[in-house]
Design an enzyme around this catalytic site. Structure first.
Site, PDB file in Angstrom:
ATOM      1  N   HIS A  32      -4.220   5.519   3.587  1.00 29.11           N
ATOM      2  CA  HIS A  32      -4.751   4.650   2.236  1.00 29.11           C
ATOM      3  C   HIS A  32      -4.476   2.823   3.376  1.00 29.11           C
ATOM      4  O   HIS A  32      -5.565   1.686   3.072  1.00 29.11           O
ATOM      5  CB  HIS A  32      -4.976   4.001   0.930  1.00 29.11           C
ATOM      6  CG  HIS A  32      -5.155   3.293   0.698  1.00 29.11           C
ATOM      7  ND1 HIS A  32      -5.352   2.382   0.088  1.00 29.11           N
ATOM      8  CD2 HIS A  32      -6.649   3.529  -0.026  1.00 29.11           C
ATOM      9  CE1 HIS A  32      -5.269   1.733  -0.419  1.00 29.11           C
ATOM     10  NE2 HIS A  32      -6.534   2.273  -0.878  1.00 29.11           N
ATOM     11  N   SER A  70     -10.734  -1.056  -2.893  1.00 30.32           N
ATOM     12  CA  SER A  70      -9.333  -1.225  -1.956  1.00 30.32           C
ATOM     13  C   SER A  70     -10.280  -2.151  -0.701  1.00 30.32           C
ATOM     14  O   SER A  70      -9.451  -2.463  -0.018  1.00 30.32           O
ATOM     15  CB  SER A  70      -9.117   0.028  -1.212  1.00 30.32           C
ATOM     16  OG  SER A  70      -8.596   0.159  -1.983  1.00 30.32           O
ATOM     17  N   ASP A 122       1.453  -0.680  -0.146  1.00 30.08           N
ATOM     18  CA  ASP A 122      -0.118  -0.205  -0.086  1.00 30.08           C
ATOM     19  C   ASP A 122       0.687   1.539  -0.111  1.00 30.08           C
ATOM     20  O   ASP A 122       1.791   1.292  -0.159  1.00 30.08           O
ATOM     21  CB  ASP A 122      -0.838  -0.652   1.608  1.00 30.08           C
ATOM     22  CG  ASP A 122      -2.725   0.017   0.830  1.00 30.08           C
ATOM     23  OD1 ASP A 122      -2.617   1.777   0.408  1.00 30.08           O
ATOM     24  OD2 ASP A 122      -2.836  -0.781   0.131  1.00 30.08           O
TER      25      ASP A 122
END
Length: 546
Positions: A223, A401, A183
């Site tokens: 994220h 995601s 990520d």
């Protein structure tokens, strides 16, 4: 494409840099391919030199041999590259290549070396002039949300859709499985209470940021924190992730500020690291189609499973026995529409998104691949799912995601429960557990897989001469005894998954069918165990109450 695969779209304001990209005054990054691995000091007979015991055990369990592709690049080639004065950043075992940073003139010099086969620009400037940016959050609700008074908190439904609570009840919570997460950063993971158990129990096995070439990953883009929470969070009453007892390797591969091919190479390098460290599963909520100039964007025909750097890397990773779980992409309601790379790889589990009612989420990318294969493979909840933010607050967000890691956690637990499966057998098992397994399509693939179907996909459960109805839909459990069991009397015990005895009933000899009445203690929905024993035999069968 300049986004991670969820709907927290970070918008970057970048001034236009002076000068032309690719000019001789700029040092760019390049992937330099070597001709061979001839005269390598490494051997398939001594794989412990470059693969960990866990990596070798994973391969041995799946009967995957070590090959020269697993060898590190030839040290002599590396030494000769360094003599030219270029900056050597990384080497790749699987691509037999090196990532270097140098001028155009120096690259031309490298290409004359006898052991250099070819090169390609990764179009990433070493120090972009005047780079600055402002991040703005598009659609992630950062306000604290109401927490349901359940063990799983508000995140119960997104886990239960896949049957994860039943897996957990049976003792499969990811123990012994290692998940590598690729990520853009994991800020707050080392300080937020929902992740504290990872450090208390030593479940974080490795960290590395391939963008900054540093072991520090607890910074940058949040994220990764949100993604990780769907699998690893453990704060009863707030949120429990789908594989909270698994081990984790946290790798930064994505530079959220720009999009260039170097990030695909970062992905490749992280996959090689994950392989050598013994990871079982890779989770990647990243995808690539469009790049910033001067990099060349991909076209739909490139998504044929064999073209893009990251797709080839994903297939190489799968060839080592790891299960690669990737998000399909968020292009379903945009002009591109289709999945992104590496979701087109033929050996990965590509995960799309649905809403809480299991309807296709409008943003979730469609298949097929350019060569007409079914993608996505399966889907999980990805619209308005619950995640833990870098500040520790419970938030809601949308995107593949999140459907990807929710699925990756479930698959880790499923693999723990079926340790004899190879990664490809597991991938096929997950497809067949899907709600649309009989009729897959290019929207949701094989559908929503559920652990319940692992038990109820056949109408009855048969073991050692005994058949029981499964699932149990009323309050009676019918047991059919085989010939050997009919010769003697037996006793049936019914337990819940905590070991609590719910019923004990005798089964007289010379009867083929017995009915266990569970009316006195009406069962809730869930998984139960039925143990049947006689003087000479003993068997335990599992059933589900719907």
């Amino acid at each position: 494409m300049r986004f991670l695969l969820f709907s927290i779209c970070f918008l970057l304001i970048i001034p236009v840099a002076k000068g032309q990209a690719g000019s001789s005054t700029e040092e760019q990054k390049h992937l330099v391919y070597f001709t061979d691995k001839a005269q390598s000091p490494y051997s398939i007979n001594s794989p412990e030199q470059y693969l960990s015991p866990k990596a070798l055990a994973r391969r041995s369990r799946q009967h995957i041999p070590v090959t020269p592709r697993d060898f590190p690049v030839n040290p002599a080639y590396v030494a000769d590259l360094k003599k030219t004065g270029v900056t050597l950043l990384y080497t790749s075992r699987w691509f037999n290549a090196a990532v270097v940073q140098c001028s155009t003139e120096k690259l031309a010099e490298l290409q004359t070396l006898p052991f250099v086969r070819s090169s390609r620009s990764l179009n990433r400037l070493a120090n972009p002039a005047g780079k600055s940016g402002t991040l703005s959050i598009d659609s992630m609700t950062l306000a604290s949300t109401y927490v349901e008074a359940k063990l799983y908190g508000s995140a119960f439904h997104q886990a239960n859709m896949l049957g994860v609570p039943a897996l957990h009840d049976e003792g499969f919570r990811g123990e012994g499985m290692a998940i590598a997460v690729f990520d853009a950063g994991f800020p707050g993971v080392n300080s937020v209470s929902a992740f504290a158990h990872l450090f208390q129990n030593g479940q974080v096995k490795a960290t590395f940021d391939f963008v900054k070439k540093s072991p520090q990953v607890y910074a940058n883009n949040a994220h990764g924190t949100a993604v990780l929470s769907t699998m690893a969070a453990y704060e009863p009453g707030l949120m429990i992730g789908t594989a909270y007892k698994a081990d984790y390797l946290l790798f930064g591969t994505e530079d959220a500020a720009t999009e260039h091919n170097i990030e695909e190479v970062n992905w490749l390098l992280a996959a090689e690291y994950a392989d050598s460290a013994g990871a079982d599963i890779i989770n990647s909520s990243l995808g690539y189609t469009a790049f910033d100039p001067p990099s060349t964007s991909y076209t739909y025909p490139d998504l044929n499973g064999n073209t893009t750097i990251v797709t080839r890397a994903a297939d190489y990773a799968a060839a080592t026995g790891m299960l690669v779980v990737v998000s399909a992409g968020n292009e379903g309601n945009k002009p591109w529409r289709y999945i992104s790379a590496p979701a087109d790889a033929d050996s990965v589990l590509t995960v799309g998104a649905v809403d809480s009612l299991a309807n296709h989420a409008s943003f979730s990318s469609y298949g097929p691949t350019a060569d007409k294969r079914v993608k996505p493979d399966v889907v999980a909840m990805g619209q308005q799912v619950y995640v833990v933010s870098s500040s520790g607050r419970l938030s809601r967000s949308s995107g593949t995601s999140f459907s990807g890691p929710i699925m990756a956690g479930m698959v880790a637990c499923l693999w723990q429960a079926n340790a004899d499966l190879t990664n490809m057998q597991l991938l096929e098992r997950v497809r067949q557990l899907g709600s649309h397994a009989a009729n897959p399509n290019f929207t949701i693939g094989y559908g929503v897989p559920s652990y319940a179907r692992n038990v109820t996909s056949i109408p009855k459960h048969f073991q050692d001469g005994i058949t029981i109805t499964n699932p149990m839909t009323d309050r009676e459990l019918v047991i059919t005894m085989g010939e050997s069991w009919q010769k003697e009397s037996a006793v049936a015990h019914v337990y819940d998954t905590t070991g609590k005895l719910l019923l004990k009933q005798g089964l007289p000899a010379h009867q083929k069918t017995h009915t266990l009445s569970l009316k006195p203690g009406r069962l809730k929905r869930g998984v139960y165990l039925c143990q049947i024993s006689s003087d000479s035999q003993n068997v335990t069968l599992r059933f589900i109450k719907l």
